[in-house]
Each structure stands twice: as C-alpha cells, then as structure tokens.
Design an enzyme around this catalytic site. Sequence first.
Site, PDB file in Angstrom:
ATOM      1  N   ASP A  13      13.929  34.244  21.403  1.00 17.68           N
ATOM      2  CA  ASP A  13      15.349  35.042  21.429  1.00 17.68           C
ATOM      3  C   ASP A  13      14.828  36.531  21.371  1.00 17.68           C
ATOM      4  OD1 ASP A  13      16.576  33.145  20.410  1.00 17.68           O
ATOM      5  OD2 ASP A  13      15.408  33.695  18.022  1.00 17.68           O
ATOM      6  N   LYS A  16      15.145  36.531  26.984  1.00 20.60           N
ATOM      7  CA  LYS A  16      14.952  36.223  28.337  1.00 20.60           C
ATOM      8  C   LYS A  16      16.079  36.056  28.968  1.00 20.60           C
ATOM      9  CE  LYS A  16      13.521  32.183  25.651  1.00 20.60           C
ATOM     10  NZ  LYS A  16      13.101  33.331  24.362  1.00 20.60           N
ATOM     11  N   GLY A  40      18.582  29.451  22.420  1.00 23.34           N
ATOM     12  CA  GLY A  40      19.607  29.607  22.401  1.00 23.34           C
ATOM     13  C   GLY A  40      19.989  31.229  23.224  1.00 23.34           C
ATOM     14  N   HIS A  41      20.115  30.821  25.497  1.00 25.74           N
ATOM     15  CA  HIS A  41      19.963  32.414  25.736  1.00 25.74           C
ATOM     16  C   HIS A  41      21.522  32.399  25.929  1.00 25.74           C
ATOM     17  CE1 HIS A  41      16.679  29.762  27.375  1.00 25.74           C
ATOM     18  NE2 HIS A  41      16.008  30.395  25.955  1.00 25.74           N
ATOM     19  N   GLN A 224      11.634  29.556  23.912  1.00 32.08           N
ATOM     20  CA  GLN A 224      11.105  29.515  23.004  1.00 32.08           C
ATOM     21  C   GLN A 224      10.679  30.652  23.040  1.00 32.08           C
ATOM     22  OE1 GLN A 224      11.417  25.450  23.224  1.00 32.08           O
ATOM     23  NE2 GLN A 224      13.054  26.447  22.533  1.00 32.08           N
TER      24      GLN A 224
HETATM   25  P1  GDP Z   1      16.294  34.694  24.316  1.00 34.37           P
HETATM   26  O1  GDP Z   1      16.302  33.009  23.478  1.00 34.37           O
HETATM   27  O2  GDP Z   1      14.708  34.825  24.421  1.00 34.37           O
HETATM   28  O3  GDP Z   1      17.880  34.771  25.387  1.00 34.37           O
HETATM   29  O4  GDP Z   1      16.934  35.573  23.592  1.00 34.37           O
HETATM   30  P2  GDP Z   1      18.746  35.361  22.150  1.00 34.37           P
HETATM   31  O5  GDP Z   1      19.877  35.266  23.667  1.00 34.37           O
HETATM   32  O6  GDP Z   1      18.590  34.298  21.858  1.00 34.37           O
HETATM   33  O7  GDP Z   1      18.704  37.099  22.010  1.00 34.37           O
HETATM   34  C1  GDP Z   1      18.753  38.418  22.606  1.00 34.37           C
HETATM   35  C2  GDP Z   1      19.893  38.847  21.920  1.00 34.37           C
HETATM   36  O8  GDP Z   1      19.515  40.810  22.906  1.00 34.37           O
HETATM   37  C3  GDP Z   1      21.098  38.262  22.764  1.00 34.37           C
HETATM   38  O9  GDP Z   1      22.043  38.909  21.627  1.00 34.37           O
HETATM   39  C4  GDP Z   1      21.653  39.435  24.011  1.00 34.37           C
HETATM   40  O10 GDP Z   1      22.419  39.292  24.357  1.00 34.37           O
HETATM   41  C5  GDP Z   1      20.502  40.765  23.097  1.00 34.37           C
HETATM   42  N1  GDP Z   1      20.359  42.195  23.639  1.00 34.37           N
HETATM   43  C6  GDP Z   1      19.166  41.514  25.213  1.00 34.37           C
HETATM   44  N2  GDP Z   1      18.527  42.409  25.536  1.00 34.37           N
HETATM   45  C7  GDP Z   1      19.424  43.620  24.761  1.00 34.37           C
HETATM   46  C8  GDP Z   1      18.855  45.113  24.430  1.00 34.37           C
HETATM   47  O11 GDP Z   1      17.846  45.621  25.422  1.00 34.37           O
HETATM   48  N3  GDP Z   1      19.909  46.110  23.452  1.00 34.37           N
HETATM   49  C9  GDP Z   1      20.113  44.841  22.432  1.00 34.37           C
HETATM   50  N4  GDP Z   1      20.893  46.044  21.720  1.00 34.37           N
HETATM   51  N5  GDP Z   1      20.244  43.825  23.022  1.00 34.37           N
HETATM   52  C10 GDP Z   1      19.929  42.755  23.717  1.00 34.37           C
HETATM   53  P1  IMO Z   2      15.261  30.686  21.774  1.00 37.53           P
HETATM   54  O1  IMO Z   2      14.740  29.537  23.742  1.00 37.53           O
HETATM   55  C1  IMO Z   2      13.931  31.455  18.030  1.00 37.53           C
HETATM   56  C2  IMO Z   2      11.673  27.450  16.616  1.00 37.53           C
HETATM   57  C3  IMO Z   2      13.249  27.237  14.786  1.00 37.53           C
HETATM   58  C4  IMO Z   2      11.525  26.243  14.565  1.00 37.53           C
HETATM   59  C5  IMO Z   2      10.611  26.770  15.272  1.00 37.53           C
HETATM   60  C6  IMO Z   2      10.886  24.277  15.488  1.00 37.53           C
HETATM   61  O2  IMO Z   2      15.994  31.344  22.357  1.00 37.53           O
HETATM   62  O3  IMO Z   2      13.321  31.579  22.770  1.00 37.53           O
HETATM   63  P2  IMO Z   2      12.681  23.166  16.697  1.00 37.53           P
HETATM   64  O4  IMO Z   2      14.281  23.119  16.496  1.00 37.53           O
HETATM   65  O5  IMO Z   2      12.265  23.535  17.787  1.00 37.53           O
HETATM   66  O6  IMO Z   2      11.782  22.158  16.507  1.00 37.53           O
HETATM   67  O7  IMO Z   2      12.022  24.278  15.850  1.00 37.53           O
HETATM   68  O8  IMO Z   2      11.046  26.823  16.981  1.00 37.53           O
HETATM   69  N1  IMO Z   2      13.324  27.747  17.426  1.00 37.53           N
HETATM   70  C7  IMO Z   2      12.978  28.822  18.064  1.00 37.53           C
HETATM   71  N2  IMO Z   2      12.674  30.588  17.383  1.00 37.53           N
HETATM   72  N3  IMO Z   2      14.114  30.706  19.652  1.00 37.53           N
HETATM   73  C8  IMO Z   2      14.123  29.259  19.719  1.00 37.53           C
HETATM   74  O9  IMO Z   2      14.781  29.701  21.075  1.00 37.53           O
HETATM   75  C9  IMO Z   2      13.729  28.664  18.826  1.00 37.53           C
HETATM   76  N4  IMO Z   2      14.214  27.326  19.518  1.00 37.53           N
HETATM   77  C10 IMO Z   2      12.916  26.991  18.398  1.00 37.53           C
HETATM   78  O10 IMO Z   2      13.445  27.975  14.075  1.00 37.53           O
HETATM   79  O11 IMO Z   2      10.655  27.850  13.608  1.00 37.53           O
HETATM   80 MG    MG Z   3      17.865  32.977  21.898  1.00 35.94          MG
END
Ligand code: GDP
Ligand code: IMO
Ligand code: MG
Length: 441
Positions: A13, A16, A40-41, A224
Amino acid sequence: MPNIVVVGTQWGDEGKGKVVDVITPHVNVVVRYQGGNNAGHTVVVGRDKYVLHSIPSGILHRGCRCVVGCGVVIDPGALIDEMESLVRRGVTLDGNLFISKNAHLIMPYHPALDRASEAKLGKRRIGTTGKGVGPAYVDKAARVGIRMVDLLNECLLREKLEVNVAQKNRILREIYDAQTFGVDEILNTYLRYAGWLAPYITDTALLLMKWIDSGYSVLFEGAQGTMLDIDHGTYPFITSSSTTAGGAATGTGVPPTRLDGVLGVSKAYTTRVGGGPFPTEMTGAVAEHIRARGNEYGATTGRPRRCGWFDAVVARYAVRINGLDTVALTKLDVLDQCETVKICTGYRYNGELLTDFPEDENVIAAAEPVYEEVSGWLAPTGGAKNEADLPAKARRYLERLEELIGAPFCLISTGAQREETILCEDSPLLRWFPSVRSSLF
Ligand code: GDP
Ligand code: IMO
Ligand code: MG
C-alpha cells in the site's frame, strides 16, 4: 527502451498504483508478476477513483498493453468482475489485456481453506485478505495447481478438479469442520469463466520477449511489498509470493538480463495491514491523525491499516534486497500537520544497536526503534510543482531520508492525483524516460 521493475519497499500500500499510472505514458507495456486479488492498487484520475486488484495499473491509459504474468494467481470470477466494471467505465480491454496460460487459478476451495486456516491459528493468525492466495500458491508448489490453460481443456480440468476436490474436501471436513465442495458445480462455473476469458489467454512470456526485442519498454508492477516477500519478508507474517524485484523475472518469463532498473515505492511513513511485527508502529492520537489524513484503510478489505513512522532500517533493507536504483516517495502531504516527525534510524536489541534489518522473527518482534526527531513543517506540500516549492523543513526531511536509505528519490508524491507529483532534480527516471520531464509539467 528500458524495462523497469516497480516494487513496494514496505508492507504494501505504498502507492504503487499511483506511481505506475504516472509512469505508464512512457512505456508500452505494464505487467503484473506476482500476487493476486489480495492487492488493491488505487489510481485517482480527477474525480474518478479506480481500485485495481488483478489487472495492471497501466490499464487506464489507452494504448498501453497490460499483461497478467505467470507468477500471478487468478480468481477468474473476481477478474471478470473487475474487467466488467472497467468496461462499464469506458476502459478498453480487447487488444490491451493478455493473461498468461501458466498463471495458476484460485479455486473456490482456496478462500475456504484460507479462512479456515486463519481461524485455527489463534494469536499466530496472519490476518490474510481471505482471497485464497496462500492456498493457491500451496497447490502450485505441491504441483497439483490448476492453471489458466487448463480452463481450455474440459477433460483435463475435470481430471485435475476431481483429485483436488477429493483432497480439499477431506481437509475441510476432517481438519476444519468446514463446508465442502462438489466437482460438477465448480466445473460448470469455471467452464463459464473459460468462455469469457479464452480470448485473453496466451503465451505471455513469448509475447513479452517479442515486444522487448522489437524495442518496447516494459514496466513490471509489483504487488504487496518487500517486507511481505515469502523469502525476505517478516516470515511467517507475509504473503505467499516473491514480491521483491527477483520475482519480476520468474513471474513473467523475462530473463533477469533484460531488466534495466528497479524503482522502489515508499510512503513518507509506514503502514501495515494484518498481523506480524512492526517496529515503528504507533498508537494513540498521532497514529489516528495519520490514519485519518492518509485514509489508511485497506483498498481490498477496508481494514484500518496500522500506522508507524518511517523506518530507515526497513528502507535500507529494501534497497539491498531489490537493488533499488531509486525511490518514489509518496504521501508526504499526510505529515503536513505533524509538529514533530520521527525517523527510525536503527533498532536497539539486547543493548546492541542494529542498523541492518534482522532476519530473526524474535529479534524483530523485540526490537526497540531508535528515533531521530525532526520538527514538522506545518505547511501544505500538496500542489508543489518542484522540490524548491516545498517548505524548507520538508525538504530537509527528504534529504535526511535519502541520506539514511542510500538511494536517491525520483518522484515525490503529495496527493493522490496524477498532478500531485514532483519530479526530483536529477531524477533517475529521466535517464530511463527522458519524456517524463515534459509530461509531468
Ligand atoms: P498500492 O497498493 O501500493 O497501490 O497503494 P494503495 O492504493 O493500496 O494505497 C495508497 C493510497 O494512497 C491510495 O488511496 C492512493 O490513492 C493514495 N495516495 C497515493 N499517493 C498519495 C499521496 O501522495 N498523498 C495522498 N494523500 N494519498 C496518496
Ligand atoms: P497491495 O498490492 C497490504 C497482507 C495481508 C496479510 C498478509 C497475507 O495493495 O500493496 P494474503 O491474503 O496475501 O495471504 O495475506 O499480506 N497483504 C497486503 N497488505 N497491501 C497488499 O497489497 C497486501 N496483500 C496482502 O494483510 O497481512
Ligand atoms: Mg494496496
């Protein structure tokens, strides 16, 4: 044209999805190489928010080819839902999306095993996303997995299902006292999925190499993060795939000799979802403030993310394990209102100062973070167009992080929107994609 791997440097999270979306206009192909719909991206485009789970985050750019590589595990029902929801929102998939024949399938018994296993682990539960990703990789390693290509051969699919369902039903019934499954029901459902997905299933390893040989540039999108890697993460509190840069080669069939660089994505602080050690974890008002301001709730499960300060020990480890050339730092804006910002520079364990990430589970769990405090900038960073526009104290924070982690920053993100991105001076991205300068400004 360069082929670049994008990896999370923390526990996932990191942003990416946003970083991949920002770089996509400069490449021809984006490929996912591991994980499944546990990811979840999030990509925000104006008022529209897209959360991608199995499909690469490049998909919102028309003309970008998106590939789901052999290292990914696919829940076909969830993938079809994701495809349909993108199509409803006007995204083109035909001719843009390619799915590896060799990618393993998440079958209905995998989420059931995932949840049943978690329920039995008690305080050692991992806190998985419950999507069946771990059990699907178990079957892959046990050589009983069912692959995308098997969907196209009804006889073989039935044969493999019969073996698996018999075995999984025994485990579900006798070990977990859980619900069992019938072969025919799964077969019928998965044959329906096959009809839908057949046009997208192909030899993506061959396709990728043909494209690379013809001069295309490929972005490898990690899911991840480094600390969730099956070998290098905080085992056993990890996910079941190779999230680090090495996974890009095995998870796509593109040889390591054709990878030209690795870009890490890191938050300006740290979060983690699920169980396991987290040395810089905070509780109390500051953690609540960061969770609220950063909207730190899981993009896949909605769970509140655990929040902590930036951990330079983890970041240095990510630089080493992935061979990071550069780092995109995200969510700087989330710290704008903090009076004091802390940076973890080492861990204290048994009276000793550790500056390398310890690989022993017990040491990590007992490690006390050693902090350096910097005074907060208490001014908005969102909207800054270049580093010089940032408050002086925010610039000093960034310089100190760069110094501690030993890799230069390429991008600074100060908001979820594409435009809320600063291209760093002498950004290594310019070496790979010179056109980035004109597109970001
Ligand atoms: P990922 O799994 O690495 O793609 O990240 P996620 O999408 O799960 O979580 C990142 C969250 O932060 C998302 O809701 C993005 O829209 C948000 N986000 C990304 N970059 C920034 C930033 O620079 N500032 C803020 N406030 N939100 C951001
Ligand atoms: P993105 O790509 C954050 C964590 C779960 C748990 C562990 C194992 O959005 O960064 P799993 O379901 O993979 O067997 O769970 O990994 N986990 C993540 N945490 N971001 C993710 O994906 C994750 N995908 C799995 O919360 O701790
Ligand atoms: Mg994510």
